[in-house]
Design a protein around this motif. Structure first.
Motif, PDB file in Angstrom:
ATOM      1  N   VAL A 128      17.152  -3.526  -8.795  1.00  0.00           N
ATOM      2  CA  VAL A 128      16.699  -3.701  -7.417  1.00  0.00           C
ATOM      3  C   VAL A 128      16.833  -2.356  -6.718  1.00  0.00           C
ATOM      4  O   VAL A 128      17.933  -1.792  -6.640  1.00  0.00           O
ATOM      5  CB  VAL A 128      17.525  -4.772  -6.671  1.00  0.00           C
ATOM      6  N   ALA A 129      15.715  -1.814  -6.224  1.00  0.00           N
ATOM      7  CA  ALA A 129      15.697  -0.495  -5.598  1.00  0.00           C
ATOM      8  C   ALA A 129      15.596  -0.631  -4.086  1.00  0.00           C
ATOM      9  O   ALA A 129      14.885  -1.498  -3.571  1.00  0.00           O
ATOM     10  CB  ALA A 129      14.519   0.323  -6.121  1.00  0.00           C
ATOM     11  N   TRP A 130      16.298   0.246  -3.388  1.00  0.00           N
ATOM     12  CA  TRP A 130      16.295   0.258  -1.927  1.00  0.00           C
ATOM     13  C   TRP A 130      15.615   1.547  -1.486  1.00  0.00           C
ATOM     14  O   TRP A 130      16.246   2.573  -1.341  1.00  0.00           O
ATOM     15  CB  TRP A 130      17.722   0.117  -1.400  1.00  0.00           C
ATOM     16  N   GLY A 131      14.305   1.445  -1.341  1.00  0.00           N
ATOM     17  CA  GLY A 131      13.514   2.603  -0.973  1.00  0.00           C
ATOM     18  C   GLY A 131      12.713   3.112  -2.154  1.00  0.00           C
ATOM     19  O   GLY A 131      13.042   2.875  -3.329  1.00  0.00           O
ATOM     20  N   LEU A 132      11.639   3.826  -1.841  1.00  0.00           N
ATOM     21  CA  LEU A 132      10.707   4.276  -2.869  1.00  0.00           C
ATOM     22  C   LEU A 132      11.273   5.395  -3.731  1.00  0.00           C
ATOM     23  O   LEU A 132      10.947   5.504  -4.909  1.00  0.00           O
ATOM     24  CB  LEU A 132       9.401   4.717  -2.203  1.00  0.00           C
TER      25      LEU A 132
ATOM     26  N   GLU B 243       7.894  -5.848  -8.018  1.00  0.00           N
ATOM     27  CA  GLU B 243       7.737  -6.781  -6.893  1.00  0.00           C
ATOM     28  C   GLU B 243       8.182  -6.066  -5.616  1.00  0.00           C
ATOM     29  O   GLU B 243       9.269  -5.489  -5.560  1.00  0.00           O
ATOM     30  CB  GLU B 243       8.592  -8.036  -7.125  1.00  0.00           C
ATOM     31  N   THR B 244       7.333  -6.112  -4.582  1.00  0.00           N
ATOM     32  CA  THR B 244       7.586  -5.386  -3.339  1.00  0.00           C
ATOM     33  C   THR B 244       8.050  -6.333  -2.241  1.00  0.00           C
ATOM     34  O   THR B 244       7.478  -7.407  -2.052  1.00  0.00           O
ATOM     35  CB  THR B 244       6.299  -4.679  -2.869  1.00  0.00           C
ATOM     36  N   LYS B 245       9.087  -5.927  -1.505  1.00  0.00           N
ATOM     37  CA  LYS B 245       9.554  -6.679  -0.342  1.00  0.00           C
ATOM     38  C   LYS B 245       9.714  -5.712   0.829  1.00  0.00           C
ATOM     39  O   LYS B 245      10.550  -4.818   0.789  1.00  0.00           O
ATOM     40  CB  LYS B 245      10.909  -7.355  -0.642  1.00  0.00           C
ATOM     41  N   ASN B 246       8.903  -5.901   1.860  1.00  0.00           N
ATOM     42  CA  ASN B 246       8.965  -5.047   3.050  1.00  0.00           C
ATOM     43  C   ASN B 246       9.788  -5.768   4.108  1.00  0.00           C
ATOM     44  O   ASN B 246       9.254  -6.416   5.007  1.00  0.00           O
ATOM     45  CB  ASN B 246       7.546  -4.745   3.555  1.00  0.00           C
ATOM     46  N   PHE B 247      11.124  -5.686   3.990  1.00  0.00           N
ATOM     47  CA  PHE B 247      12.044  -6.451   4.828  1.00  0.00           C
ATOM     48  C   PHE B 247      12.884  -5.509   5.691  1.00  0.00           C
ATOM     49  O   PHE B 247      13.046  -4.328   5.388  1.00  0.00           O
ATOM     50  CB  PHE B 247      12.998  -7.292   3.968  1.00  0.00           C
ATOM     51  N   SER B 248      13.444  -6.098   6.743  1.00  0.00           N
ATOM     52  CA  SER B 248      14.449  -5.427   7.564  1.00  0.00           C
ATOM     53  C   SER B 248      15.715  -6.285   7.561  1.00  0.00           C
ATOM     54  O   SER B 248      15.734  -7.377   6.995  1.00  0.00           O
ATOM     55  CB  SER B 248      13.932  -5.233   8.990  1.00  0.00           C
TER      56      SER B 248
ATOM     57  N   VAL C 271      12.441  -4.740  -8.545  1.00  0.00           N
ATOM     58  CA  VAL C 271      12.170  -5.186  -7.173  1.00  0.00           C
ATOM     59  C   VAL C 271      12.489  -4.017  -6.259  1.00  0.00           C
ATOM     60  O   VAL C 271      13.534  -3.377  -6.413  1.00  0.00           O
ATOM     61  CB  VAL C 271      13.028  -6.414  -6.791  1.00  0.00           C
ATOM     62  N   VAL C 272      11.584  -3.721  -5.308  1.00  0.00           N
ATOM     63  CA  VAL C 272      11.834  -2.629  -4.372  1.00  0.00           C
ATOM     64  C   VAL C 272      11.706  -3.152  -2.943  1.00  0.00           C
ATOM     65  O   VAL C 272      10.738  -3.810  -2.589  1.00  0.00           O
ATOM     66  CB  VAL C 272      10.875  -1.442  -4.605  1.00  0.00           C
ATOM     67  N   PHE C 273      12.733  -2.873  -2.139  1.00  0.00           N
ATOM     68  CA  PHE C 273      12.703  -3.163  -0.703  1.00  0.00           C
ATOM     69  C   PHE C 273      12.246  -1.890  -0.001  1.00  0.00           C
ATOM     70  O   PHE C 273      12.933  -0.863  -0.044  1.00  0.00           O
ATOM     71  CB  PHE C 273      14.080  -3.605  -0.219  1.00  0.00           C
ATOM     72  N   THR C 274      11.069  -1.967   0.641  1.00  0.00           N
ATOM     73  CA  THR C 274      10.474  -0.772   1.234  1.00  0.00           C
ATOM     74  C   THR C 274      10.775  -0.622   2.712  1.00  0.00           C
ATOM     75  O   THR C 274      10.523   0.425   3.294  1.00  0.00           O
ATOM     76  CB  THR C 274       8.944  -0.803   1.057  1.00  0.00           C
ATOM     77  N   GLY C 275      11.276  -1.673   3.359  1.00  0.00           N
ATOM     78  CA  GLY C 275      11.576  -1.586   4.785  1.00  0.00           C
ATOM     79  C   GLY C 275      12.966  -1.022   5.020  1.00  0.00           C
ATOM     80  O   GLY C 275      13.521  -0.288   4.205  1.00  0.00           O
ATOM     81  N   SER C 276      13.543  -1.408   6.158  1.00  0.00           N
ATOM     82  CA  SER C 276      14.868  -0.899   6.534  1.00  0.00           C
ATOM     83  C   SER C 276      16.002  -1.815   6.083  1.00  0.00           C
ATOM     84  O   SER C 276      17.134  -1.669   6.523  1.00  0.00           O
ATOM     85  CB  SER C 276      14.937  -0.722   8.058  1.00  0.00           C
TER      86      SER C 276
ATOM     87  N   ARG D 270       0.831  -1.211   0.000  1.00  0.00           N
ATOM     88  CA  ARG D 270       0.000   0.000   0.000  1.00  0.00           C
ATOM     89  C   ARG D 270       0.860   1.254   0.000  1.00  0.00           C
ATOM     90  O   ARG D 270       0.542   2.248  -0.653  1.00  0.00           O
ATOM     91  CB  ARG D 270      -0.933   0.000   1.228  1.00  0.00           C
ATOM     92  N   LYS D 271       1.979   1.198   0.722  1.00  0.00           N
ATOM     93  CA  LYS D 271       2.882   2.341   0.775  1.00  0.00           C
ATOM     94  C   LYS D 271       3.474   2.618  -0.593  1.00  0.00           C
ATOM     95  O   LYS D 271       3.581   3.773  -1.026  1.00  0.00           O
ATOM     96  CB  LYS D 271       3.995   2.071   1.791  1.00  0.00           C
ATOM     97  N   VAL D 272       3.843   1.539  -1.312  1.00  0.00           N
ATOM     98  CA  VAL D 272       4.387   1.705  -2.656  1.00  0.00           C
ATOM     99  C   VAL D 272       3.336   2.303  -3.578  1.00  0.00           C
ATOM    100  O   VAL D 272       3.606   3.238  -4.342  1.00  0.00           O
ATOM    101  CB  VAL D 272       4.879   0.349  -3.212  1.00  0.00           C
TER     102      VAL D 272
END
Length: 262
Positions: A153-157, A79-84, A137-142, A33-35
């Motif tokens: 591969v993106a690190w953050g929006l 593709e979204t990954k909300n990972f830490s 691919v985007v990692f939306t977490g920390s 949803r954040k993306v």
């Protein structure tokens, strides 16, 4: 005593609510949803159209796409990954590794490989050349990468926005973009609980099939040997006294021909 029991019950309820709120599924949904909110607010609505959480039919089941951005500059499959924690992996590895605080490790499917299936689904439904499709691919977490990562591969929006924004060459007409959106929306399944459950069951069945041990192929029969006397087939036999294997004519006792095994 009553106050103690009440406080204990309240704490238990808070913990239960927190655990329920922070399941992997809900964490992932919040990240998606954040993306979506960021994409729709950052990208110019006159140039980009955002479709999210699409369940598309494929051969033998369904596939679920987190986000699609359609524009005259191409179609971006996200593709979204909300990972830490720390992330280890490269483009060719089947599985990547997440290392969280305390050293806890978890292996997960290479998201680039996962998104390739989504790209192929879009390609098949739209009948579009794959060169107009871009996989991200985007990692939306920390989460932070601890190995060199591919450029998609993106690190953050913000990084994802930059990756999309650098492509400014027109490759699709606006009419085509509208037609593609219409086709995808018509093909997509209604995103109901039943549809999501069916999709999960398909994934579980697929994973179970991969986990099944492969049935060994039956051994090939030995080459047949022709009897030098009668021309018939010879079969393997073993001498009763010596225990030595040899070829004996299948037409025994009419034919007593035998040959040593090489």
């Amino acid at each position: 005593m009553f106050k103690f029991l009440l406080k204990s019950a309240v704490r238990s309820a808070i913990r239960a609510a927190d655990n329920s709120y922070n399941t992997p599924e809900r964490i992932g949904a919040r990240g998606e949803r954040k993306v979506q909110n960021t994409l729709t607010s950052v990208l110019d609505a006159s140039e980009y159209r955002v479709l999210s959480d699409l369940i598309l039919p494929i051969s033998g089941g369904t596939t679920q796409l987190d986000h699609l951005v359609l524009s005259r500059y191409g179609i971006f499959v996200i593709e979204t990954k909300n990972f830490s924690g720390w992330i280890f992996g490269d483009a060719d590895q089947k599985r990547w590794t997440q290392v969280q605080k305390g050293g806890k490790k978890r292996r997960f499917q290479n998201p680039l490989h996962q998104n390739y299936a989504h790209v192929k689904a879009v390609e098949g439904i739209l009948g579009i050349d794959q060169k107009y499709l871009h996989s991200f691919v985007v990692f939306t977490g920390s989460a932070e990468p601890k190995t060199p990562m591919p450029e998609n591969v993106a690190w953050g929006l913000q990084a994802l926005g930059r990756l999309i924004g650098v492509r400014k060459q027109t490759v699709i007409s606006d009419d085509q973009v509208n037609a593609y959106i219409h086709k995808l929306q018509n093909q997509a399944l209604d995103n109901t609980r039943a549809a999501r459950k069916e999709h999960v069951l398909h994934l579980e069945a697929k994973a179970a099939a991969k986990a099944q041990p492969q049935t060994p192929k039956p051994a090939k029969p030995a080459d047949s040997v022709a009897c030098p006397k009668c021309g018939g087939n010879m079969v393997k036999r073993t001498g009763k006294k010596t225990g030595t294997a040899f070829w004996g004519c299948a037409d025994f006792p009419k034919c007593w021909s035998r040959r040593k095994m090489v």
